[in-house]
Scaffold this active site. Sequence first.
Site, PDB file in Angstrom:
ATOM      1  N   SER A  44       1.787   3.533   2.137  1.00  0.00           N
ATOM      2  CA  SER A  44       2.743   3.862   3.356  1.00  0.00           C
ATOM      3  C   SER A  44       3.895   2.818   3.332  1.00  0.00           C
ATOM      4  CB  SER A  44       2.055   3.819   4.563  1.00  0.00           C
ATOM      5  OG  SER A  44       1.296   2.476   4.962  1.00  0.00           O
ATOM      6  N   GLU A  45       3.611   1.492   3.077  1.00  0.00           N
ATOM      7  CA  GLU A  45       4.440   0.290   2.729  1.00  0.00           C
ATOM      8  C   GLU A  45       5.502   0.475   1.488  1.00  0.00           C
ATOM      9  OE1 GLU A  45       1.310  -3.006   4.354  1.00  0.00           O
ATOM     10  OE2 GLU A  45       1.703  -2.879   2.210  1.00  0.00           O
TER      11      GLU A  45
ATOM     12  N   ASP B 266      -6.420  -7.673   1.289  1.00  0.00           N
ATOM     13  CA  ASP B 266      -6.396  -9.009   0.997  1.00  0.00           C
ATOM     14  C   ASP B 266      -7.172  -9.381  -0.104  1.00  0.00           C
ATOM     15  OD1 ASP B 266      -5.108  -9.369   3.490  1.00  0.00           O
ATOM     16  OD2 ASP B 266      -6.846  -9.598   4.695  1.00  0.00           O
TER      17      ASP B 266
ATOM     18  N   ASN C 133       0.686  -1.148  -0.184  1.00  0.00           N
ATOM     19  CA  ASN C 133       0.017  -0.088  -0.214  1.00  0.00           C
ATOM     20  C   ASN C 133       0.998   1.153  -0.083  1.00  0.00           C
ATOM     21  OD1 ASN C 133       0.942   0.529   2.684  1.00  0.00           O
ATOM     22  ND2 ASN C 133      -1.005  -0.571   3.640  1.00  0.00           N
TER      23      ASN C 133
END
Length: 478
Positions: free
Chosen positions: A198-199, A265, A196
């Site tokens: 932030s990742e 997911d 995502n």
Amino acid sequence: MHKPQRANAIGPRILVVGDIMLDRYVIGSVSRISPEAPVPVLAVGRDENRPGGAANVAANVSAMGGDATLLAVVGHDSASIELQKCLQEYGVQTRFVSDPEGGTTQKTRLMAGTQQIARVDRDVRPTAHTQALLLEEFKRVAPDHDLIVFSDYAKGTLDHLPEFLAAAAALNVPTLVDPKRTDPAFYRGATLLKPNNSEFIGLFGDYTSEEELLERARHALTELNLRHLVVTRGAKGMVYVSTDGHQGSIPTHARDVFDVSGAGDTVLSALALALARGTPVSESVHIANVAAGIAVSHSGTYVVTADEVRDQLNPSRQRAPKLVDEDTLGKLLLTHRQRGEVIVFTNGRFDTLNPGHIRFLNEARAQGDILVVALNSDASVHELDGSGGAGNSVADRAEVLAGLAAVDYVVEFDAPTPLQLIESLEPDVLVKGGDYDVNDIVGRDAVSARGGRVAALAFHDGYPTARVVRKVGTVRDQ
């Protein structure tokens, strides 16, 4: 709670590996503050168990048409048994490695209606010995699959992910990874990496423009030997970059956002299925974006079905009719309930509708979000009244009710009372006309026991069906 079965038993064989958890929902109502401390008192109405983490990925794969197998670590505890039951209902095959020294991660959410008021976590990490057993089992089962999904929640199951990726590469089986670590090298060699926003920043650094994001993504493809990189960015949609030069940005699929739990997911599952079927990455990302839009419009972790995705991709598909049978209605109400919508139930013969009926149904609909009208069958009316029966057939009565804006669903029942139907559908609100005493309403105990509400609405006098029928009969006799 009804759970959809796998959409197609003959689909791409997807192996899901990663951190699993049991998502528990304790649902009730709050009407007072505890005298012991300034905290709300939750009067529990019902409990729900749902698959979480990698288990949610596997359930989504199965529900969207894949042949899903879940490989994960569990403990010797009741949570692992409950999780196994949930997955069986979705048609997921499980290959659990049991850790006698550990346990099964659980997330328990306390819900006042649709509002989460607290969450209790029990996080468990597998032992080093169990992790080694998991890798051995992976090497045995991986060759039997078309694609492998690694769902990493950084809870220990995938601490040795580089070894898993190397084993999959040696078998030439494509891999998709949902990352949680900040070391880019940890994911080297994956076919597709799906962070995502932030990742992505944690792995590859911040960016100030769309072009800089794409530049960092292209650099990551080269440095980590990836084939695709997909970044999910919430309200900003999704960005993808591939080594074949394809790249693009897809806006968020417009839906009312209710809960983002498990949306990542869902994206991972939809991507895995589409790519395993040979769908181009641009189209695969579009499908995943649509699936995510469905997931976030529901409360809590939600399993998206193939039919829901197809309906969104092709809006002209036949929508669910108002006239439904009990089994179909149960499935439809599950979707409404997971959106946080309140289900209202009433029943009756509704023969020869009049203004009193219309006012009552409008008021019933105002008690919640979805109004279900249970209609006595011709046989049950005959049994209750003898030879008199209803003036109109159940088909005619149902068609008229279905034409009313206040009515969402009409279902027929054969029994003398709707008690069995009420127990099956589990409405949140049960209503009848004011000529009934609340204590005498059939189904009162069943609804109240689940934390639901029972109401006798205002009685609109002056339009009793029996009187209308008598008048019609008098005219016929003249």
